[in-house]
Design an enzyme around this catalytic site. Structure first.
Site, PDB file in Angstrom:
ATOM      1  N   ASP A  10      -0.269   2.818   3.322  1.00  0.00           N
ATOM      2  CA  ASP A  10       1.053   2.197   3.145  1.00  0.00           C
ATOM      3  C   ASP A  10       1.339   1.191   4.258  1.00  0.00           C
ATOM      4  O   ASP A  10       0.814   1.310   5.362  1.00  0.00           O
ATOM      5  CB  ASP A  10       2.123   3.299   3.121  1.00  0.00           C
ATOM      6  N   HIS A  27      -2.096  -6.799   1.314  1.00  0.00           N
ATOM      7  CA  HIS A  27      -3.046  -6.058   0.471  1.00  0.00           C
ATOM      8  C   HIS A  27      -4.464  -6.556   0.741  1.00  0.00           C
ATOM      9  O   HIS A  27      -5.408  -5.782   0.824  1.00  0.00           O
ATOM     10  CB  HIS A  27      -2.714  -6.234  -1.014  1.00  0.00           C
ATOM     11  N   LEU A 121     -20.949  10.233   0.973  1.00  0.00           N
ATOM     12  CA  LEU A 121     -19.492  10.371   0.870  1.00  0.00           C
ATOM     13  C   LEU A 121     -19.024  10.200  -0.577  1.00  0.00           C
ATOM     14  O   LEU A 121     -19.450   9.279  -1.270  1.00  0.00           O
ATOM     15  CB  LEU A 121     -18.839   9.282   1.737  1.00  0.00           C
TER      16      LEU A 121
HETATM   17  C1  IPE Z   1       2.572   4.958  -2.155  1.00  0.00           C
HETATM   18  O1  IPE Z   1       3.161   3.908  -1.493  1.00  0.00           O
HETATM   19  C2  IPE Z   1       1.551   4.448  -3.147  1.00  0.00           C
HETATM   20  C3  IPE Z   1       0.349   3.855  -2.576  1.00  0.00           C
HETATM   21  C4  IPE Z   1       0.048   3.769  -1.295  1.00  0.00           C
HETATM   22  C5  IPE Z   1      -0.586   3.336  -3.532  1.00  0.00           C
HETATM   23  P1  IPE Z   1       4.539   3.261  -1.982  1.00  0.00           P
HETATM   24  O2  IPE Z   1       4.843   2.176  -1.006  1.00  0.00           O
HETATM   25  O3  IPE Z   1       4.446   2.887  -3.401  1.00  0.00           O
HETATM   26  O4  IPE Z   1       5.552   4.467  -1.834  1.00  0.00           O
HETATM   27  P2  IPE Z   1       7.135   4.480  -1.673  1.00  0.00           P
HETATM   28  O5  IPE Z   1       7.682   3.678  -2.794  1.00  0.00           O
HETATM   29  O6  IPE Z   1       7.434   3.867  -0.353  1.00  0.00           O
HETATM   30  O7  IPE Z   1       7.512   5.917  -1.711  1.00  0.00           O
HETATM   31  C1  IPE Z   2       0.798  -0.024   0.206  1.00  0.00           C
HETATM   32  O1  IPE Z   2       1.523  -1.022   0.841  1.00  0.00           O
HETATM   33  C2  IPE Z   2      -0.057  -0.559  -0.897  1.00  0.00           C
HETATM   34  C3  IPE Z   2       0.381  -0.188  -2.263  1.00  0.00           C
HETATM   35  C4  IPE Z   2       1.388   0.568  -2.549  1.00  0.00           C
HETATM   36  C5  IPE Z   2      -0.401  -0.729  -3.348  1.00  0.00           C
HETATM   37  P1  IPE Z   2       2.950  -1.470   0.319  1.00  0.00           P
HETATM   38  O2  IPE Z   2       2.776  -2.617  -0.610  1.00  0.00           O
HETATM   39  O3  IPE Z   2       3.695  -0.314  -0.228  1.00  0.00           O
HETATM   40  O4  IPE Z   2       3.606  -1.975   1.680  1.00  0.00           O
HETATM   41  P2  IPE Z   2       5.104  -1.751   2.141  1.00  0.00           P
HETATM   42  O5  IPE Z   2       5.369  -0.276   2.095  1.00  0.00           O
HETATM   43  O6  IPE Z   2       5.975  -2.499   1.196  1.00  0.00           O
HETATM   44  O7  IPE Z   2       5.135  -2.291   3.525  1.00  0.00           O
HETATM   45 MG    MG Z   3       4.944   1.059   0.604  1.00  0.00          MG
END
Ligand code: IPE
Ligand code: IPE
Ligand code: MG
Length: 230
Positions: A10, A27, A121
């Site tokens: 995240d 990303h 792995l």
């Molecule tokens: C969780 O992250 C999903 C992934 C890392 C793929 P999100 O960014 O979607 O989660 P919330 O919305 O903050 O809970």
């Molecule tokens: C996690 O990073 C990746 C996915 C959920 C695909 P985010 O896109 O949720 O990044 P933040 O949480 O908005 O910073």
């Molecule tokens: Mg996120």
């Protein structure tokens, strides 16, 4: 050493925003962290690595971001599959195929087929994954059995996407958020949780080593009592 490490990757969007870049650049940079963590897990002798790459709730994001993430998986596999295969990595997908574009499924299927006999792995890509959805899918498949096995925790777990995978010992979430976000709801029952404040694109070897060290300090009880007082 944990046998199975699960990661909620995240903070990509925030990483990009901090630099005045579009979210998707986070990303893209996150892919480099993926490569680094896979290599490190291989070196550490970790058997299973599960990466949360796209949740069933991530469909709520703007169309162009979704499209970018779908294409990024294809691009990632195109670029990295040969090297992963060389390293003996075995790829699996955890999630539902529903709504996922055909070309994405094709590249996932190809990666699974190519690496299915590898013994290094095991890399589980949680892609279009939702914990509640997984449990419902398991119930559905359980009920479809012509002669249903007696219902137990073990028999039920055999119908989850993770049927033949041990539960995670360690859950890592980056970017400081203290929530599960519908990840592996059944399997995380007794995982040790480590939340790192570091955003995923900045999460590399040093951060991972720190998290493993933190895990090794934990005392796991599984509902029992401290081992020295037993
Ligand atoms: C969780 O992250 C999903 C992934 C890392 C793929 P999100 O960014 O979607 O989660 P919330 O919305 O903050 O809970
Ligand atoms: C996690 O990073 C990746 C996915 C959920 C695909 P985010 O896109 O949720 O990044 P933040 O949480 O908005 O910073
Ligand atoms: Mg996120």
């Amino acid at each position: 050493m944990p046998v199975h490490v699960a990661v909620i990757m995240d903070g990509n969007g925030r990483w990009a925003q901090k630099r005045g870049l579009p979210r998707v650049e986070g990303h893209r940079e996150g892919m480099n962290s993926v490569r680094s963590i896979i290599n490190q897990c291989g070196e550490l002798g970790i058997s299973y690595l599960t990466l949360y790459a796209f949740s069933t709730e991530n469909w709520k994001r703007p169309g162009p971001e979704i499209q970018f993430l779908m294409n990024l998986l294809i691009e990632y596999l195109k670029k990295e599959l040969a090297e992963l295969h060389r390293q003996g990595v075995r790829i699996r997908m955890l999630g539902t195929r529903e709504r996922v574009p055909e070309k994405v499924l094709k590249s996932i299927d190809q990666a699974i087929a190519m690496t299915q006999n590898n013994r290094g792995l095991q890399l589980n890509l949680a892609f279009n994954y939702g914990g509640r959805r997984e449990i419902l899918d398991a119930i559905e498949r359980f009920c479809q059995q012509p002669s249903r096995p007696p219902l137990s925790e073990e028999s039920f777990a055999g119908f989850l996407y993770t049927a033949d995978i041990p539960d995670p010992d360690l859950l890592i979430r980056t970017s400081g958020e203290m929530r599960i976000s519908n990840f592996l709801l059944w399997q995380l029952a007794y995982a040790e949780i480590v939340v790192s404040p570091v955003l995923w694109p900045d999460f590399r070897e040093t951060e991972m080593a720190g998290v493993i060290a933190e895990f090794q300090k934990r005392e796991r009880r599984f509902g029992g009592v401290e081992s020295k007082s037993a």
